[in-house]
Scaffold this motif. Sequence first.
Motif, PDB file in Angstrom:
ATOM      1  N   ASN A 184      30.882  58.273  40.758  1.00 14.99           N
ATOM      2  CA  ASN A 184      32.065  57.856  42.207  1.00 14.99           C
ATOM      3  C   ASN A 184      30.643  58.794  42.683  1.00 14.99           C
ATOM      4  N   ARG A 185      30.128  57.448  43.494  1.00 14.60           N
ATOM      5  CA  ARG A 185      29.659  57.495  44.695  1.00 14.60           C
ATOM      6  C   ARG A 185      29.736  59.109  45.191  1.00 14.60           C
ATOM      7  N   ASN A 186      30.065  59.889  45.635  1.00 12.83           N
ATOM      8  CA  ASN A 186      30.503  61.626  46.343  1.00 12.83           C
ATOM      9  C   ASN A 186      31.090  61.521  44.960  1.00 12.83           C
ATOM     10  N   ARG A 243      33.663  64.376  44.394  1.00 12.66           N
ATOM     11  CA  ARG A 243      34.895  63.604  44.647  1.00 12.66           C
ATOM     12  C   ARG A 243      34.797  63.620  43.463  1.00 12.66           C
ATOM     13  N   VAL A 300      43.176  53.811  42.990  1.00  8.66           N
ATOM     14  CA  VAL A 300      42.593  53.073  42.111  1.00  8.66           C
ATOM     15  C   VAL A 300      42.068  53.857  40.555  1.00  8.66           C
ATOM     16  N   GLY A 330      40.597  40.859  39.311  1.00  7.93           N
ATOM     17  CA  GLY A 330      41.364  41.646  40.457  1.00  7.93           C
ATOM     18  C   GLY A 330      42.350  40.819  40.839  1.00  7.93           C
ATOM     19  N   ALA A 344      35.893  56.984  42.635  1.00  7.60           N
ATOM     20  CA  ALA A 344      37.333  57.866  41.986  1.00  7.60           C
ATOM     21  C   ALA A 344      38.644  57.526  43.387  1.00  7.60           C
ATOM     22  N   THR A 396      38.315  45.417  39.863  1.00 13.10           N
ATOM     23  CA  THR A 396      39.668  45.123  40.637  1.00 13.10           C
ATOM     24  C   THR A 396      39.503  44.804  41.897  1.00 13.10           C
TER      25      THR A 396
HETATM   26  P1  NAP Z   1      39.845  54.280  48.088  1.00 15.18           P
HETATM   27  O1  NAP Z   1      40.675  55.274  47.786  1.00 15.18           O
HETATM   28  O2  NAP Z   1      39.712  54.193  49.044  1.00 15.18           O
HETATM   29  O3  NAP Z   1      38.598  54.783  46.605  1.00 15.18           O
HETATM   30  C1  NAP Z   1      37.215  54.121  47.158  1.00 15.18           C
HETATM   31  C2  NAP Z   1      36.683  54.356  46.206  1.00 15.18           C
HETATM   32  O4  NAP Z   1      35.391  53.130  46.495  1.00 15.18           O
HETATM   33  C3  NAP Z   1      35.629  55.819  46.395  1.00 15.18           C
HETATM   34  O5  NAP Z   1      35.585  56.721  45.299  1.00 15.18           O
HETATM   35  C4  NAP Z   1      34.931  55.765  47.014  1.00 15.18           C
HETATM   36  O6  NAP Z   1      33.608  56.478  47.034  1.00 15.18           O
HETATM   37  C5  NAP Z   1      33.703  53.890  46.518  1.00 15.18           C
HETATM   38  N1  NAP Z   1      33.007  53.213  47.327  1.00 15.18           N
HETATM   39  C6  NAP Z   1      33.368  52.890  48.643  1.00 15.18           C
HETATM   40  N2  NAP Z   1      32.836  52.538  49.325  1.00 15.18           N
HETATM   41  C7  NAP Z   1      31.457  52.937  47.740  1.00 15.18           C
HETATM   42  C8  NAP Z   1      29.779  51.886  48.078  1.00 15.18           C
HETATM   43  N3  NAP Z   1      29.971  51.284  49.440  1.00 15.18           N
HETATM   44  N4  NAP Z   1      29.549  52.168  46.882  1.00 15.18           N
HETATM   45  C9  NAP Z   1      30.408  53.516  46.326  1.00 15.18           C
HETATM   46  N5  NAP Z   1      30.799  53.503  46.194  1.00 15.18           N
HETATM   47  C10 NAP Z   1      31.936  53.698  46.974  1.00 15.18           C
HETATM   48  O7  NAP Z   1      40.482  53.145  47.738  1.00 15.18           O
HETATM   49  P2  NAP Z   1      41.434  52.874  45.872  1.00 15.18           P
HETATM   50  O8  NAP Z   1      42.608  52.257  46.307  1.00 15.18           O
HETATM   51  O9  NAP Z   1      41.109  53.104  44.982  1.00 15.18           O
HETATM   52  O10 NAP Z   1      40.753  51.493  46.243  1.00 15.18           O
HETATM   53  C11 NAP Z   1      39.572  50.547  45.175  1.00 15.18           C
HETATM   54  C12 NAP Z   1      39.486  49.607  45.227  1.00 15.18           C
HETATM   55  O11 NAP Z   1      40.245  48.715  44.469  1.00 15.18           O
HETATM   56  C13 NAP Z   1      39.101  48.820  46.007  1.00 15.18           C
HETATM   57  O12 NAP Z   1      38.179  48.016  46.800  1.00 15.18           O
HETATM   58  C14 NAP Z   1      40.777  47.315  46.437  1.00 15.18           C
HETATM   59  O13 NAP Z   1      39.378  46.158  46.703  1.00 15.18           O
HETATM   60  C15 NAP Z   1      40.852  47.144  44.891  1.00 15.18           C
HETATM   61  N6  NAP Z   1      41.936  47.136  44.787  1.00 15.18           N
HETATM   62  C16 NAP Z   1      42.651  46.378  43.848  1.00 15.18           C
HETATM   63  C17 NAP Z   1      44.170  46.289  43.522  1.00 15.18           C
HETATM   64  C18 NAP Z   1      44.018  44.820  43.188  1.00 15.18           C
HETATM   65  O14 NAP Z   1      45.581  45.154  42.108  1.00 15.18           O
HETATM   66  N7  NAP Z   1      43.246  43.887  42.395  1.00 15.18           N
HETATM   67  C19 NAP Z   1      45.041  46.997  44.291  1.00 15.18           C
HETATM   68  C20 NAP Z   1      44.826  47.642  45.084  1.00 15.18           C
HETATM   69  C21 NAP Z   1      43.486  47.975  44.955  1.00 15.18           C
HETATM   70  P3  NAP Z   1      33.082  58.021  47.642  1.00 15.18           P
HETATM   71  O15 NAP Z   1      34.853  59.148  46.732  1.00 15.18           O
HETATM   72  O16 NAP Z   1      31.774  58.251  47.296  1.00 15.18           O
HETATM   73  O17 NAP Z   1      33.627  57.889  48.925  1.00 15.18           O
END
Ligand code: NAP
Length: 499
Positions: A375-377, A380, A356, A460, A353, A437
């Motif tokens: 979502n884990r949390n 959120r 992305v 991704g 959540a 992703t």
């Molecule tokens: P973000 O805003 O920090 O959100 C991370 C999400 O992942 C949160 O919902 C978090 O849950 C969850 N999470 C983190 N660690 C976890 C775990 N160990 N187990 C379960 N859930 C977990 O990050 P974001 O910007 O959305 O990015 C997410 C991912 O997208 C990144 O890892 C990155 O690799 C990928 N990304 C890809 C691209 C692309 O172009 N391919 C571009 C940007 C990002 P909580 O709310 O519980 O903490």
Amino acid sequence: MICITIGRGRHSSLLAEWKAAADAGAELVELRIDCLRRDPDLKRILGNRLTPVVFTIRRGADGGLWRGDEEKRRRLIREAIVMGVEYVDLEADTALDIPRPRFGKTQRIVSIHNFKKTPQRIEELAEQIAKGDPDVTKIACLAQNLSDASRMLAFVGRTQTPTIGICMGPLGLFTRILGAKFGAPFTYAGFNPDLTFAPGMPRFGDLRSDYQYDRINGETEVYAVIGDPIGHSLSPAIHNAAFRKLGLNKVMVPIQIPVGTLKESLAALSWLNIQGISVTIPHKEAIIPLMNAVDKSVERTGACNTVLNQGGKLVGHNTDYRAAMVSLEQALGGSPGDEHSAILDKQVLILGAGGVARSIAFGLSRRGAGITVCNRNEERGVKLAEEVGCRAINWAMRAGTPCDVIINATPVGMHPNVDESPVPPAAFRPGMVVFDTVYHPENTLFLKLGQSHECITITGVDMFVYQAALQFRYYTGQDAPVELMREIVRKKLNPAKDD
Ligand code: NAP
């Protein structure tokens, strides 16, 4: 020109590394004689020079390793001048004691280093240096904030004499690259990946391949990728390769902007007239109020990853969102011109959540998908679901939710935790679309499980390359060389395999 800095404890290692640098195409090498553990044997070192040389014996007080007698240090510098090295590096006070010899062609780099801060009046340092009769002025100071680095680069642009003005530390990396635009005669780079001579010094290979440093000139248009951290961003490498492929005189540099300093940092950089900005974590939301206008993709998702400077007006876009939607449409058999989206009525499970997940959820909602956020949390996840107008489920339920599309928008499975998947094998059904992703590694365990269950997969890397290609179109008005970009991303992600 790039000057490779080499410093080793043994004469034999110094000479071997110099040879390797020369073989790699070095045009100028700084020999850090202060790193030698034994008495420097200048005949052995300088007798048969492999490239033009900057001869440096840096004192401890200036960040070097010379602990010996100062008289001896100055004697060695004089000897090197007699032997005709191309450059000697003289600290401003040393330069006063070593006047320019009447004969010989050795040029004098007169330098000041400050490993603590960048003084407010950089001009005063230059005035001090000018007393030492420099051919090249070198000022290297630690940047404590982005404004320090910006002032240093602006100073280089103002000077009439050849000047290398560098801000050390991660905040100053762009000053080491963009000096070329403002007339710096060269910049310094490391060669041995295990040795660092100054905080933030880039590696020769990166300066050459990722930034094409030697192509940067006064006319080069500046683009930036901003975030914190930013050093490992793939954006400069892929955009710069694409700029070069299309023969465009543009360069993208990484600029680290600490969280909470976005507004003043962008204001400090405004003189640089940056033409386009790729925005990454943690600034995708915070940058929106600083835009003069935003497009619908930003309005819908509340996130902006692309800024275009249109004659001084900053316009925000979100290419992450578009890239994810196009990738999904294609995987589901649709095409851009279709009257109804291929996503319509598909049941989609989004894991995560964060930023992305949010972009993707809003995009899917507009296209009429049935969305479930998990979502884990939980709190959120529920909040995002309420905003989007969809349902949320508890993280423990993620494997048992029937769906047509499952999207991992969490970092689970990302390097180095490559043996993790956000869902177990039981979550997959043949014909499902499985979209990760995460792009490092490209083939995550989540995708491998999908492939082994006859699912259609989107990586991704597909999304990353596509969002960059869309940015490139905003930046240049031209179609991006997508396959080249993909090749570079793969090479960067698997350096050992391809180097
Ligand atoms: P973000 O805003 O920090 O959100 C991370 C999400 O992942 C949160 O919902 C978090 O849950 C969850 N999470 C983190 N660690 C976890 C775990 N160990 N187990 C379960 N859930 C977990 O990050 P974001 O910007 O959305 O990015 C997410 C991912 O997208 C990144 O890892 C990155 O690799 C990928 N990304 C890809 C691209 C692309 O172009 N391919 C571009 C940007 C990002 P909580 O709310 O519980 O903490």
